[in-house]
Design a protein around this motif. Structure first.
Motif, short mmCIF file in Angstrom:
data_model
loop_
_atom_site.label_atom_id
_atom_site.label_comp_id
_atom_site.label_asym_id
_atom_site.label_seq_id
_atom_site.Cartn_x
_atom_site.Cartn_y
_atom_site.Cartn_z
N LEU A 3 20.37 7.41 -26.72
CA LEU A 3 20.84 6.13 -27.26
C LEU A 3 22.04 5.68 -26.44
CD1 LEU A 3 20.59 6.59 -31.12
CD2 LEU A 3 19.34 4.95 -29.72
N ARG A 4 22.16 4.38 -26.27
CA ARG A 4 23.23 3.83 -25.45
C ARG A 4 24.10 2.95 -26.34
NH1 ARG A 4 22.44 -0.93 -21.65
NH2 ARG A 4 20.39 -1.06 -22.54
N THR A 5 25.39 3.20 -26.33
CA THR A 5 26.30 2.40 -27.16
C THR A 5 26.96 1.30 -26.34
OG1 THR A 5 27.97 4.09 -26.77
CG2 THR A 5 26.81 4.18 -28.87
N ALA A 6 27.34 1.61 -25.11
CA ALA A 6 27.98 0.61 -24.25
C ALA A 6 26.92 -0.27 -23.59
CB ALA A 6 28.82 1.30 -23.19
N THR A 7 27.08 -1.58 -23.71
CA THR A 7 26.14 -2.52 -23.08
C THR A 7 26.93 -3.49 -22.21
OG1 THR A 7 26.24 -3.97 -25.00
CG2 THR A 7 24.44 -2.38 -24.96
N GLY A 8 26.21 -4.28 -21.45
CA GLY A 8 26.86 -5.24 -20.57
C GLY A 8 26.74 -4.83 -19.11
N TYR A 25 11.56 -1.81 -27.78
CA TYR A 25 11.24 -2.78 -28.82
C TYR A 25 10.19 -2.18 -29.74
CZ TYR A 25 13.58 -6.13 -25.79
OH TYR A 25 14.50 -6.79 -25.01
N ASN A 26 10.30 -2.48 -31.04
CA ASN A 26 9.27 -2.02 -31.96
C ASN A 26 8.40 -3.23 -32.37
OD1 ASN A 26 10.70 -3.42 -33.92
ND2 ASN A 26 11.48 -1.60 -34.93
N SER A 27 7.47 -3.02 -33.28
CA SER A 27 6.53 -4.07 -33.68
C SER A 27 7.22 -5.25 -34.37
CB SER A 27 5.48 -3.51 -34.62
OG SER A 27 4.77 -2.50 -33.96
N LYS A 28 8.38 -4.99 -34.96
CA LYS A 28 9.10 -6.06 -35.66
C LYS A 28 10.00 -6.84 -34.71
CE LYS A 28 9.32 -3.01 -39.66
NZ LYS A 28 9.00 -1.75 -38.97
N GLY A 29 10.03 -6.44 -33.43
CA GLY A 29 10.87 -7.13 -32.46
C GLY A 29 12.29 -6.59 -32.41
N GLU A 30 12.56 -5.53 -33.16
CA GLU A 30 13.89 -4.94 -33.14
C GLU A 30 14.09 -4.15 -31.85
OE1 GLU A 30 13.91 -4.25 -37.98
OE2 GLU A 30 13.37 -2.60 -36.64
N ALA A 31 15.29 -4.27 -31.28
CA ALA A 31 15.57 -3.62 -30.00
C ALA A 31 16.57 -2.48 -30.17
CB ALA A 31 16.12 -4.64 -29.02
N THR A 32 16.34 -1.40 -29.43
CA THR A 32 17.25 -0.26 -29.41
C THR A 32 17.63 -0.02 -27.95
OG1 THR A 32 16.04 0.71 -31.26
CG2 THR A 32 17.53 2.16 -30.06
N SER A 33 18.93 -0.01 -27.66
CA SER A 33 19.39 0.23 -26.30
C SER A 33 19.39 1.72 -26.01
CB SER A 33 20.81 -0.32 -26.10
OG SER A 33 20.80 -1.72 -26.23
N ILE A 34 18.76 2.08 -24.89
CA ILE A 34 18.70 3.49 -24.49
C ILE A 34 19.01 3.61 -23.00
CG2 ILE A 34 16.99 4.12 -26.26
CD1 ILE A 34 14.87 4.12 -23.95
N GLU A 35 19.10 4.84 -22.53
CA GLU A 35 19.23 5.11 -21.09
C GLU A 35 18.28 6.24 -20.74
OE1 GLU A 35 22.80 7.89 -20.19
OE2 GLU A 35 23.55 6.46 -21.69
N VAL A 36 17.69 6.16 -19.54
CA VAL A 36 16.75 7.19 -19.09
C VAL A 36 17.16 7.64 -17.69
CG1 VAL A 36 14.80 6.37 -20.47
CG2 VAL A 36 15.13 5.45 -18.17
N GLY A 37 16.75 8.84 -17.32
CA GLY A 37 17.04 9.36 -15.99
C GLY A 37 16.23 8.63 -14.93
N GLU A 38 16.89 8.23 -13.86
CA GLU A 38 16.23 7.46 -12.80
C GLU A 38 15.08 8.24 -12.16
OE1 GLU A 38 17.54 4.91 -8.84
OE2 GLU A 38 18.89 6.46 -9.58
N VAL A 39 15.29 9.50 -11.81
CA VAL A 39 14.26 10.31 -11.14
C VAL A 39 13.06 10.50 -12.05
CG1 VAL A 39 13.77 12.57 -10.12
CG2 VAL A 39 15.95 11.44 -9.65
N GLU A 40 13.31 10.89 -13.31
CA GLU A 40 12.22 11.13 -14.25
C GLU A 40 11.43 9.84 -14.51
OE1 GLU A 40 15.46 11.78 -14.97
OE2 GLU A 40 15.54 13.96 -14.90
N PHE A 41 12.14 8.72 -14.69
CA PHE A 41 11.48 7.45 -14.94
C PHE A 41 10.58 7.06 -13.76
CE2 PHE A 41 11.13 2.85 -14.61
CZ PHE A 41 10.61 2.54 -15.85
#
Length: 184
Positions: A10-15, A33-49
């Protein structure tokens, strides 16, 4: 179906500044995004992604593990810098498990039609169909063997071998590949 898992936090800092700092650390800012259109900010590893993103199709579901909570997701959109070959941002879609998704999927053809070997001409009329299925049932690819098609015959949508959980929305009579006789 290849089950690939992508670890995320989960990512708290945005911008912009937070995103730049993440990229310096080898992480990619992303949103789920989920089915209701709600968004959750996350971060993923560049290499793995990149390992996953560069090898999947638009209908490949991946297991997204956000701080220990797993859900099936699709990679919906990727913002990409072509100058330095880097992913800047990714959007994931994690629908409810029982929600039916409508997707377009490409068909890959294998083999040489029998009619071509007899002098006919193969014409690929359509290489994409529309399907409806739950995320767990989405096929990664559809491969059709066209070696049995003779002159003046066609492979139609109804001839495709698909799982019973996949509903085809494209007309069953739509020709995908035809073999026409040689002009004489």
């Amino acid at each position: 179906m290849s089950k690939q898992t992508l670890e995320a936090k989960l990512r708290t800092a945005t911008g912009k500044t937070a995103a730049k700092n993440l990229r310096k650390e080898g992480r990619i800012p992303a949103v789920v995004y989920n089915s209701k259109g709600e968004a959750t900010s996350i971060e993923v590893g560049e290499v793995e992604f990149n390992k996953i993103w560069r090898t999947i199709t638009p209908t490949t579901s991946i297991t997204l593990n956000v701080d220990g909570k797993e859900s099936l997701a699709l990679i919906k959109d990727v913002e990409y810098n072509i100058r330095n070959d880097k992913v800047l941002h990714a959007d994931f879609f994690a629908p409810d498990a029982d929600e039916k998704l409508v997707m377009k999927i490409k068909i890959h053809y294998t083999g040489t039609p029998a009619g071509v070997l007899k002098g006919g001409f193969k014409k690929e009329r359509n290489n994409e169909i529309k399907i409806k299925a739950a995320i767990a049932d989405l096929p990664e690819t559809i491969t059709a063997d066209i070696s049995g098609i003779n002159v003046s015959e066609a492979l139609r949508v109804k001839d495709l071998k698909l799982d019973s959980k996949v509903e085809v929305l494209t007309s069953a009579e739509l020709p995908l590949v035809t073999v026409s006789p040689a002009r004489g």
